[in-house]
Structures are given as structure tokens and as C-alpha cells.
Design a protein around this motif. Sequence first.
Motif: not given
Length: 392
Positions: A199, A201, A205, A207-209
Motif C-alpha cells: 500500500k 503512502a 507517513k 503507518n499509512k503504508a
Amino acid sequence: MGIKEKIKRLAQDAEKRVIQLRRELHQYPELAFKEERTAQLISKELHRCGVEVHSNYADTTAVVGVIIGDKPGPTRALRADIDALAINEDTGLPFSSKIKGRMHACGHDVHTAILLGVANLLPRLKSDLSGKIVLIFQPAEEGSAGAKVLIDHGLIEEFGIKMIFGHHVWPDLPLGAFGIRSGVLTSRSDRVIIEINGKGAHVAKPNKAIDPIVVASYLILAYQELVSKEISPLDHIAFGFGNIQAGDAYNAIPEKAILKGTVRTFDIKTQDYAERRIREILNGVASTFRAKGKLDYKRLYPSVVNHPLLTLEVTEWAKKILEEKNIIKLSKPLMIAEDFSFYSQKIPSFFGLLGVGGEYDIHNSHFVPDESILIQAVIWSTYLALKSSEVD
């Protein structure tokens, strides 16, 4: 005049032409199944030599030449591969590749020129030739299994080929040496492509990936454990990646990573185990990091297996035309791939190594084989073509 003296005299007359052909081939390298200019040159030269020509064989760029001797005998084949590699040449030769991103970095231009040299000599030796010689100028050895395409089309049956011979230039052997090995000569070759989907990002960030690069890193290390800890050192295997692709921006975690590599083994048991564990490890590592993994595992080439009795015959013939000190019996098989293996699965075959020495290996942008090997190999291959009629 004996047959060896005849061959050497004719080879001396043909030497300049063979070198000229090799240099022309080298300047215009072409990739698998696109060797159109190369095929045209081959066909033209075969016609000039008075050889029966079959162009565009199997609806490919393959060219097949046929020479029939004055005496009865079996049909034998000599094979040369004709394709090049997607490599930028850095040799600085005056006859360097004129096509950007293409190079004869594996010596197939040398193989082709040698076989054209044989085509020059054999028609003038028909009174000494028994049976039929088939000259196979084969496309697409580099990863596209051109040999299998020709075989599946019926090459062996159509021309009645009973045995086949080939060779490869080899910088690991000194100039003028001839490498011989009975039985397994090369490894099985598999292609591995792994796609890791995560994913994307911003790098700031994480933590978003779900970072596919991190997954790829752990995966590569895990595969090293497979090679070094799970498989016995006696069960030879080579496994590595030559290409990794992931992302375009320095500050963005990409959506996916792609790894491309190869597995080389010598026996089916190790090959099966490696494929199974590569898949299991991918699934385990990917799921650990919440990513998804996809494996494309393709078995490309089997091993080249030299026929034991034919290898004994070749060894004896080599002693008569080459200096015995230059005949090297290889103690170990090679971790290379070669689609000559498909011929060896069908009929008795022999594949040897032509020592060219040099500083750089094949598949290197600086690879420059010594051209003195050309005439030596023409003499040897012509003698081999004549003597091979003696095999029962």
C-alpha cells in the motif's frame, strides 16, 4: 594429402572470409526471433558456398543448410545459435555493435561465423564426406528456447538427424583449449518473477503504508537461508535476483515491488523442493507484513546431457586434430543454461566448450573473444563433421 591437411589448407584460404563474416555479424546484433538481417546474411553465404538452403524454417528466422556427401552414411547436425543480448557494448572495437542496447556478448556471432566456415569447407570435401550434414542456424537461444521451437516443428524428423553437435566459446578456459564432459554438462534453468503488492503512502507517513520494499528485503534474506541452510551443499543450487523494481519517487512508498531472478539446479528433486519452498516463503513473509505476494515460476531449460559413447568418440577425434594438452576434461558441470539441452533430450548429442581466455566473461559489455579461435574451430568442426559418420 591426408584429410587433416586438406581441411587445414582449405581453412587457411577461408580464414579472412570467416573473420569478415564474424565482424559483420557483430556489428548488427539482433534479439530472439528478430534475427532477420542475420538470417539474410547466413542464407546468402550458404548459397554462395553451394549449400542447399531452407530459410525461415518453422516460420522463424532459423536457417537450415544441407550438404550431402558422395558416400552413404548417417545424417548428422551441427548447430550454431544466432541471437544477441540486450546489452550496450563497451569494447571499443572498430567493429562494435551499431545497434544501441544490443550486443553479441555471448559469442553467438563467433558460433555463427564458425558454422559458415564449415559451410565453406564441406562442399569442397564431398568426396571425403559420408552421409548428410545438416547445418542448423538457430534463433532465440537466449531465454526463448529456439531449439524447442524447431524441434516441435519436426526438425529432427524432417531432416532425419541421428546425432547433433554444438559448442560454446568459454572465457574460463585458456585460448585454444577444448572442454569436454560426459553426461550432465549444464544446469536446469528456471525463471522466477515475484510481485509484492503493498500500500503506497508518503515516506513521512509509514503507518499509512504497507511497504513492499521492506517485504522484498526480508524475502531476499529468507531465500538466502533456503540456499544455505535447507538444501544440502552436495545438492547444488544457485538462486539469485538480477532485477528489482519498485517505485519512482524518492519520498513515496510504492504500491508494489517486482523481483526477477533465476534458479539453477542439477536434479529434479532439488528443483521441485526449491520451487515449493520459494512459494511457501513468499506467502509467509508477505502475510507477516500484511502484503500480498504473487509468484510466476517458469521452468525454462533442462540440463544439457552429453551422450557418454558419443563423448568418448569425440574425445578420440579431438586427439587427432587438436593438441592433446588442449583437451580438458571438465570435472564438474556448469551452472549455466543452454537450450541445446532440448536436442540432447531427443537424440545422441555432444556439446563442447571452446576456450577463448580473456579478461571478461560472457554476458559482459566488455567481452571480446580472441578471433584466432575462429579458424581453429572451423578446422575442428569440419573434421568432426567428417569423422562423425563412423559412429554406429
